[in-house]
Design an enzyme around this catalytic site. Structure first.
Site, PDB file in Angstrom:
ATOM      1  CG  ASP A  75      27.007  79.773  47.440  1.00 41.80           C
ATOM      2  OD1 ASP A  75      25.792  79.683  47.074  1.00 41.80           O
ATOM      3  OD2 ASP A  75      28.093  79.568  46.867  1.00 41.80           O
ATOM      4  CB  SER A  76      26.324  75.212  47.261  1.00 40.59           C
ATOM      5  OG  SER A  76      26.720  76.058  46.251  1.00 40.59           O
TER       6      SER A  76
ATOM      7  CB  CYS B 218      23.181  80.279  47.722  1.00 40.19           C
ATOM      8  SG  CYS B 218      22.643  78.816  46.848  1.00 40.19           S
ATOM      9  CG  ASN B 219      20.766  83.606  42.688  1.00 39.50           C
ATOM     10  OD1 ASN B 219      22.207  83.900  42.644  1.00 39.50           O
ATOM     11  ND2 ASN B 219      19.952  84.402  42.336  1.00 39.50           N
TER      12      ASN B 219
ATOM     13  CD  GLU C 111      32.723  75.311  44.840  1.00 42.93           C
ATOM     14  OE1 GLU C 111      33.560  74.962  46.037  1.00 42.93           O
ATOM     15  OE2 GLU C 111      32.039  76.307  45.108  1.00 42.93           O
TER      16      GLU C 111
ATOM     17  CB  CYS D  49      24.385  81.040  39.684  1.00 46.33           C
ATOM     18  SG  CYS D  49      25.298  79.822  40.549  1.00 46.33           S
TER      19      CYS D  49
ATOM     20  CG  HIS E 254      29.554  79.163  42.434  1.00 44.64           C
ATOM     21  ND1 HIS E 254      28.337  78.953  43.312  1.00 44.64           N
ATOM     22  CD2 HIS E 254      30.655  78.260  42.688  1.00 44.64           C
ATOM     23  CE1 HIS E 254      28.734  78.065  44.274  1.00 44.64           C
ATOM     24  NE2 HIS E 254      30.043  77.809  44.082  1.00 44.64           N
TER      25      HIS E 254
HETATM   26  N1  DGL Z   1      25.916  79.654  44.105  1.00 46.92           N
HETATM   27  C1  DGL Z   1      24.826  78.788  44.040  1.00 46.92           C
HETATM   28  C2  DGL Z   1      23.660  79.905  43.503  1.00 46.92           C
HETATM   29  O1  DGL Z   1      23.942  81.205  43.645  1.00 46.92           O
HETATM   30  C3  DGL Z   1      24.796  77.466  43.979  1.00 46.92           C
HETATM   31  C4  DGL Z   1      25.242  76.970  42.988  1.00 46.92           C
HETATM   32  C5  DGL Z   1      25.241  75.021  42.938  1.00 46.92           C
HETATM   33  O2  DGL Z   1      25.772  75.197  44.094  1.00 46.92           O
HETATM   34  O3  DGL Z   1      24.786  74.883  42.226  1.00 46.92           O
HETATM   35  O4  DGL Z   1      22.788  79.217  42.705  1.00 46.92           O
END
Ligand code: DGL
Length: 273
Positions: free
Chosen positions: A11-12, A74-75, A153, A185, A187
């Site tokens: 993921d990011s 990560c979406n 984060e 998302c 997160h």
């Molecule tokens: N967790 C991520 C997602 O599912 C990325 C969020 C991000 O880095 O902007 O989209």
């Protein structure tokens, strides 16, 4: 394919840990290697092209560590890169995230569902296609919750700003009769308690992570690659950001202290932050 090789997850940042948690619960004997690209978080405001490049490099890294399957937890990266990853690594099985619009459309009583996701996810073809295929009979409201990924984060899961972002995102949706809300998302599941507090008991929140964990098991079974170990699987985290910072964040997200290794990597692109 070695059955006892690790599952690679990325993921990011820390968002994909919501997926790792579900995979560990569902498949406790699997070793899990997780890459948090915190040197480049957030992905949500980046171009799909750039996220694609990061995703390819991280996949290379996890495969070099022996991963038997890659979970794009990560979406945003799924929207930007899943299709390309499958083309570029044809021998590697992948499981990605798809906004859970289908179960939301099936479960809503009011006919109004909401999706919280990043701008890049909403721009991707994947999102347009799930809405078109599964949500033609319901109203789908969307919000990008700007700044929420950054708060998560930082580990501020119920701070003033976090609450404000969610209040702003949900007010209009609630006013329009929303009864089902999709975490689009990875997160965002970390703030479900706050979302439930704001939205109230009449709104059903859908976290796709348990369904993704089942999908991982199904994929592993289909290629005969489920772990044969009896011991609890090891969890190893890697970050392109600050390893100590990530380690200190884990308890705030409800995790024990997994080993974290910082990875200095030379990504092709410049950083946003
Ligand atoms: N967790 C991520 C997602 O599912 C990325 C969020 C991000 O880095 O902007 O989209």
């Amino acid at each position: 394919m070695k059955k006892n090789s690790p599952i690679g997850i990325f993921d990011s940042g820390v968002g994909g840990l919501s997926v790792l948690r579900a995979i560990h619960k569902h498949l406790p004997n699997e070793d899990l290697f997780y890459f948090a690209d915190q040197g480049h978080v957030p992905y949500g405001q980046r171009s799909l092209e750039e996220v694609r490049r990061f995703s390819i490099e991280i996949t290379d890294f996890l495969l070099a560590k022996g991963a038997k399957i890659i979970i794009v937890a990560c979406n945003t990266a799924s929207a930007a890169a899943l299709h390309h990853l499958r083309e570029k690594f044809p021998d590697t099985p992948f499981v990605g995230m798809e906004p859970a619009v289908k179960p939301a459309a099936e479960q809503t009583n009011s006919g109004v569902v909401g999706v919280l996701a990043t701008p890049a996810t909403f721009q991707g073809k994947l999102y347009a296609s799930v809405v078109e295929r599964f949500a033609s009979n319901v109203t789908v409201l969307q919000n990008t919750c700007d700044g929420l990924v950054e708060e998560i984060e930082r580990g501020t899961l119920d701070g003033e700003n976090t609450r404000q972002i969610l209040d702003d995102a949900l007010r209009d949706m609630l006013g329009r009769g929303l009864d089902t809300l999709v975490m689009g998302c990875t997160h965002y599941p970390f703030v479900i308690p706050l979302i439930e507090e704001i939205a109230g008991i009449n709104v059903r929140v859908i976290d796709p992570a348990p369904a993704v964990a089942k999908q991982v098991e199904y994929r592993l079974e289909s290629i005969n690659a489920k772990s044969t170990g009896n011991a609890e699987g090891a969890i190893q985290l890697y970050t392109s950001g600050d390893a100590e910072r990530l380690a200190s964040l884990l308890p705030k997200l409800g995790f024990e202290n997994f080993p974290v290794t910082g990875i200095e990597r030379c990504f092709l692109s410049t950083t946003l932050l």
